[in-house]
Enzyme design. Sequence first.
Site, PDB file in Angstrom:
ATOM      1  N   LYS A 251      47.223  -8.765  35.450  1.00 13.14           N
ATOM      2  CA  LYS A 251      46.908  -8.887  36.247  1.00 13.14           C
ATOM      3  C   LYS A 251      48.376  -9.221  37.310  1.00 13.14           C
ATOM      4  O   LYS A 251      48.511 -10.748  37.000  1.00 13.14           O
ATOM      5  CB  LYS A 251      46.170 -10.281  36.891  1.00 13.14           C
ATOM      6  CG  LYS A 251      45.336 -10.513  39.009  1.00 13.14           C
ATOM      7  CD  LYS A 251      44.356 -10.777  38.296  1.00 13.14           C
ATOM      8  CE  LYS A 251      44.119 -10.719  40.479  1.00 13.14           C
ATOM      9  NZ  LYS A 251      45.443 -11.743  41.131  1.00 13.14           N
TER      10      LYS A 251
ATOM     11  N   CYS B 252      85.796 -34.862  31.094  1.00 13.73           N
ATOM     12  CA  CYS B 252      84.408 -34.943  30.989  1.00 13.73           C
ATOM     13  C   CYS B 252      83.597 -34.450  29.769  1.00 13.73           C
ATOM     14  O   CYS B 252      83.550 -33.133  29.416  1.00 13.73           O
ATOM     15  CB  CYS B 252      83.324 -33.943  32.296  1.00 13.73           C
ATOM     16  SG  CYS B 252      82.112 -34.694  32.705  1.00 13.73           S
TER      17      CYS B 252
ATOM     18  N   LYS C  28      38.286  -3.944  33.539  1.00 12.04           N
ATOM     19  CA  LYS C  28      37.147  -2.402  34.235  1.00 12.04           C
ATOM     20  C   LYS C  28      36.752  -2.022  33.541  1.00 12.04           C
ATOM     21  O   LYS C  28      37.400  -0.916  32.254  1.00 12.04           O
ATOM     22  CB  LYS C  28      38.956  -1.949  34.802  1.00 12.04           C
ATOM     23  CG  LYS C  28      39.227  -2.499  35.875  1.00 12.04           C
ATOM     24  CD  LYS C  28      41.112  -1.250  36.496  1.00 12.04           C
ATOM     25  CE  LYS C  28      41.371  -2.430  37.190  1.00 12.04           C
ATOM     26  NZ  LYS C  28      42.791  -0.916  37.836  1.00 12.04           N
TER      27      LYS C  28
END
Length: 677
Positions: A118, A435, A293
Amino acid sequence: MSSLKNINHQVKELRAQVEYHEHCYYVLDDPEIPDSEYDRIYLRLKELEEKNPDLVVPDSPTQRVGGSPEDKFNSVQHGIPMLSLDNAFSFNQVVDFSRRISDRLKIDKSISFSAEPKLDGMAISIIYIDGSLSVAATRGDGRTGEDVTHNIRTISSVPLRLRGKNIPSQLEIRGEVFMPLAAFEKLNARAREHSEKTFANPRNAAAGSLRQLDPKVTAKRPLDMFAHSVGAVKDYSLPDRHSEILRLFNDWGFKVCDQNKIVYGSDGCLKYYESIMKVRDSMPYEIDGVVYKVDQIKQQKKLGFISKAPRWALAHKFPAQEKTTRVNKIDWQVGRTGAITPVARLEPVSVGGVMVSNATLHNIDELERKDVRTGDEVSIRRAGDVIPEVVSVLVSKRLKRARKIKLPNECPECGSVIVRPEGEAVARCSGGLFCSAQRKEAIKHFASRRAFDIEGLGAKLIDQLVDKELVKTPADLFNKNIINLETLAELDRMSYKSAQNLLDAINLKRTIDLARFLYALGIREVGEATSLNLAENFRTLERIMHVSNDSEALEAIEDVGPVVANHIKVFFQQNHNREVINQLISIGEVEIQSVNKLSSDHLFSGKSIVITGALTSMTRDETKEVIQSLGGKVSSSLSAKTNYLICGDKPGSKLLKAQKLNVDVLDEPRFLLLLKN
C-alpha cells in the site's frame, strides 16, 4: 507538399522512438541507449515541432512540460466513485475478513487474493480516450476530484498515449502518485540549502507537487506512479482476474508494483504481510501497509460494496511511523565535512517497531524554524532507513523555563571556530586538517589522485591508520617516526613488501607543485581550477598565506568571489591548520614548488576549454593537466564563452550544443597537432 509530408513522417517516427525509450527508461528501468542519444532524438523532435507547430499534438513527448499556470483547479466528477478501503490493524481482523468473504461466497476452499504493498502517496484517476490521455483527477471526496491533467502529463512514467493496438475506446486507470524516498531526501536537502520550507514526508511532497497551479513546478518534482486498478471501460472485455488486469497495464505502458503476488486464504495474506514488513525499510518508496483484493472479478462483483468501501478488499496497516516523545537535550554533531548538525536526544520511544532515542534537526535554520527546545514534547517520524527526524513541536505542552537553542561558537570536537557564511543554512567547523571528526575524510582527500596522489594509500588503509591513532593529521603521513616499515607491516593485509612499496610511494611525493598542494588542503569550495588560479597569481604558498586576510586581493583572482575568499581566510586563520602545514614542511620534509611565469604564446593560453568523450592517446586527467600547463582553463560546462571543445570517442550531448553555439570543435588528431605545434 511532399516536403511537409516527409517532415510529418519524421515527426511521427521520432515520437515513436522517444516514447519507446522513455518506456524503457522510466517504466522498465532498462534503457537501451545512452542519455546523449536520447537527448539527440528528443531535441530533433522538438526542433521539427517548433518549426512546424501545426504538427504538435497533445500526446507528443515534448508536451510533458508546458502550459500556462492555472488560476484554480476545475472539478471532475468520477463516473465510478473512488472509494476508500476498510483498514485492519491486527492479524485477527485479517482472519475475520477472509472468513466473511468465504461465508458470503459460500466457498470452503481458500480464496485467492491479489496482494500488493500500500503506497503512501496520492490516489489518481486518469482517463484515456482512443488511447490518448484526456483527463486526470485527484480522488477528492471520492465522487468529485480536482483536474490535474497538466501536472500528470509531466510525470515521465505516465504514458501520454497507450502502447499497443488492442486498447479500449475509453479507459480509466487508477493508481498512486508518489515520490521515491531518495528523491524526497534530495528535494528537502535543496530546500534547506535555500532556506525554503521542507516537506514533512514523501506523501505530502507528492500531494503538494501534484496540486501546483503551474505545471512547470510539478515537472521539476521527481514524481512517479504505479497503476493498481481500473475504473470505467468502454468497448473492451477485461480479463476475469485482477492479477491479469495488472499484467495488461504493463502492456499498455504503465508501471505496476513488482511486489504484487497471488496468495491464498488468511494464512497467505499474513505471510505476505510479514514478508513485506521485512523488506519495508529497503524499499525505494514509502508504504504504510499492504492491500488484499479478491482476485476473481466475478467474486468481486458478487461481494459488492458497503457505503464507503468494497467488501472484497482490505488495507492491512503497518505500525505507526510517527510517535510523540520528549526532548531530553540537544547536542551538536560534527560531520565528515565539518558540517555542524543539531541532534535531539530523546526519551526512547518505539517507532515502526524500532526503538528511537535520537533524531536529526538537519541544520540551524531547521532548528530555528521548528523552534525545538530542551524539554519539548515532539512528534518523531521514522521512514525506512532514513534517520528519524523531529516533525513538529507540541507547543501547547511547552515548559515555561524552555529556552531557544543557539549555534555554538566553537566546534565541540576540536575547539576551532564555527563558521556560517551569510545566506547558508549549514554551519561548519573551520579546523579541517585538525578536527578529529573530519580526520578520515581530510586525509583521504589529501592522498587522493588529484592531490598528493599517494599510490597504495587507499581508504581502508587510512581508516586503519586513523582508528589505531597512528595518523591524526596529513603531516603524520610524512613523519618517519610515525609511518615506518615496522608500523605499516603490522596493519591488516599488509606485508613487509607492501609496506615498503607504500613508503616508497610516500617518499616519491615529498615534492609537489603549489596548485596540487592547495587542492590537497581541502579548503571548502577551492577546487582544482581555483587552486590553479591562486597558484598562478601568487606563485608561492607564503604569499598566499600572507594575503589570505586580504579579501580584495583574493577576489581579484578568477573564480574567487566573496564566499570563497572568506573560506580561504578562515582556513588560514586557524592556528591548527597552519601548524599542520608547518609540520609537513619541517618534519615531513615536503617541498612545495613555486610557480614560474607561464608562457602566454601558446594557442590555449587564456582560453576556456571543455572536454567530451574519451581520447585514445591520454586520459581525461592527463589531457586536463596538459591544457593547464599551457595556460588554458578547463571547464566542465559548455557555453558561448567556450573557445574549444576537445572531442574524443563517444561524445555526449556537449558536441551538439557546441555545434549550435559555433564553438570550435577539435577532434583528437587536430588537438594533438596543436599540442605538437
